[in-house]
Enzyme design. Structure first.
Site, PDB file in Angstrom:
ATOM      1  N   LYS A 177       0.819  -1.215   0.000  1.00 18.85           N
ATOM      2  CA  LYS A 177       0.000   0.000   0.000  1.00 18.85           C
ATOM      3  C   LYS A 177       0.849   1.259   0.000  1.00 18.85           C
ATOM      4  O   LYS A 177       0.610   2.195  -0.769  1.00 18.85           O
ATOM      5  CB  LYS A 177      -0.929  -0.016   1.221  1.00 18.85           C
ATOM      6  CG  LYS A 177      -2.028  -1.053   1.143  1.00 18.85           C
ATOM      7  CD  LYS A 177      -2.853  -1.086   2.422  1.00 18.85           C
ATOM      8  CE  LYS A 177      -3.952  -2.130   2.338  1.00 18.85           C
ATOM      9  NZ  LYS A 177      -4.773  -2.188   3.581  1.00 18.85           N
ATOM     10  N   CYS A 235      -0.242   0.758   6.627  1.00 17.94           N
ATOM     11  CA  CYS A 235      -0.638  -0.173   7.699  1.00 17.94           C
ATOM     12  C   CYS A 235      -1.696  -1.138   7.179  1.00 17.94           C
ATOM     13  O   CYS A 235      -2.467  -0.813   6.279  1.00 17.94           O
ATOM     14  CB  CYS A 235      -1.231   0.585   8.892  1.00 17.94           C
ATOM     15  SG  CYS A 235      -0.101   1.707   9.734  1.00 17.94           S
ATOM     16  N   ASP A 236      -1.727  -2.311   7.788  1.00 19.40           N
ATOM     17  CA  ASP A 236      -2.790  -3.267   7.512  1.00 19.40           C
ATOM     18  C   ASP A 236      -2.970  -4.156   8.731  1.00 19.40           C
ATOM     19  O   ASP A 236      -1.996  -4.474   9.430  1.00 19.40           O
ATOM     20  CB  ASP A 236      -2.459  -4.129   6.294  1.00 19.40           C
ATOM     21  CG  ASP A 236      -3.673  -4.926   5.836  1.00 19.40           C
ATOM     22  OD1 ASP A 236      -4.506  -4.353   5.099  1.00 19.40           O
ATOM     23  OD2 ASP A 236      -3.815  -6.089   6.232  1.00 19.40           O
ATOM     24  N   SER A 237      -4.227  -4.526   9.013  1.00 20.85           N
ATOM     25  CA  SER A 237      -4.529  -5.327  10.204  1.00 20.85           C
ATOM     26  C   SER A 237      -5.352  -6.556   9.842  1.00 20.85           C
ATOM     27  O   SER A 237      -6.194  -6.520   8.947  1.00 20.85           O
ATOM     28  CB  SER A 237      -5.303  -4.499  11.233  1.00 20.85           C
ATOM     29  OG  SER A 237      -4.552  -3.392  11.676  1.00 20.85           O
ATOM     30  N   GLY A 244       0.455  -4.708  10.549  1.00 22.86           N
ATOM     31  CA  GLY A 244       1.706  -4.476   9.848  1.00 22.86           C
ATOM     32  C   GLY A 244       1.919  -2.991   9.605  1.00 22.86           C
ATOM     33  O   GLY A 244       0.969  -2.252   9.318  1.00 22.86           O
TER      34      GLY A 244
END
Length: 226
Positions: A60, A90-92, A127
């Site tokens: 991203k 960010c990624d969750s 992340g």
């Protein structure tokens, strides 16, 4: 002046950064998450959840960095091109019984998720990937650094009733978030406790962000809004 650009549409992440003194710019990537994970699995094999969120966070933020560099029509609201930028992606995902759970597909999926989660514990992985986009060399202090890490937090869910699950899903909130829950919204009463960084569950770990910024020679206080 250096500013943080958040490569995420998440209002919770933006609010967390704002409350912590940042004045984040926002730009949303055009990454296809399923295709990105499929390509990573083909290259590296099976991914554990902590690695999967890192892959997506990197994809991203690097997508936004490429568009900033090459697409003259790519406009970032509030940025006049004068300030130097550090980009954060960010990624969750929630891990439950070894299964990776992102955003639910629909209301029925969210209900099924909550019936599986209630009274139990899962691990929320977030992340983070940072790209130093500041000019480097004689033109500026940038390092050209690109680095990341994952924050993993144990979340203990309350043993909520079918009626509570139905009412919560009907609000629409769990449909928009990884794991189908929030701790900073309507879902807060349904989370009994957290082992780890509360902010990571909201969507961005402030202590981890501080560490990543330190790796490129920046202090959190350098990015506080003036």
């Amino acid at each position: 002046m250096t500013r943080l650009l958040l490569a995420s549409a998440s209002p919770a992440r933006r609010a967390t950064l704002t409350a912590a003194g940042f004045d984040p710019l926002v730009a949303v990537s055009g990454v296809d998450e399923d295709a990105t994970l499929a390509a990573a699995r083909e290259r590296f094999g099976d991914l554990d959840p902590a690695d999967a969120v890192l892959v997506l966070a990197q994809a991203k933020v690097e997508d936004v960095a490429r568009r900033l560099a090459s697409d003259e029509t790519f406009d970032v609201a509030g940025w006049d091109g004068e300030d130097d930028l550090v980009l954060l992606g960010c990624d969750s995902m929630l891990e439950l019984d070894g299964e990776i759970l992102g955003k639910p597909a629909d209301a029925d999926d969210a209900v099924a998720r909550w019936r599986a989660m209630r009274g139990r514990s899962g691990v929320l992985h977030t992340g983070h990937w940072l790209v130093d986009d500041r000019p480097s060399g004689s033109d500026g202090p940038g390092t050209g650094g690109t680095l990341g890490a994952t924050a993993s937090t144990v979340v203990h869910f309350a043993d909520v009733s079918d009626e509570e699950v139905a009412a919560y899903v009907a609000t629409g909130e769990p449909l928009a978030v990884a794991g189908a829950f929030t701790v900073d919204g309507l879902g807060g009463p349904f989370v009994e406790r957290i082992e780890g960084d509360h902010h990571a569950v909201v969507g961005v770990s402030l202590p981890l962000l501080r560490e990543l910024l330190g790796e490129i020679g920046l202090r959190v206080t350098d990015l506080w809004r003036r």
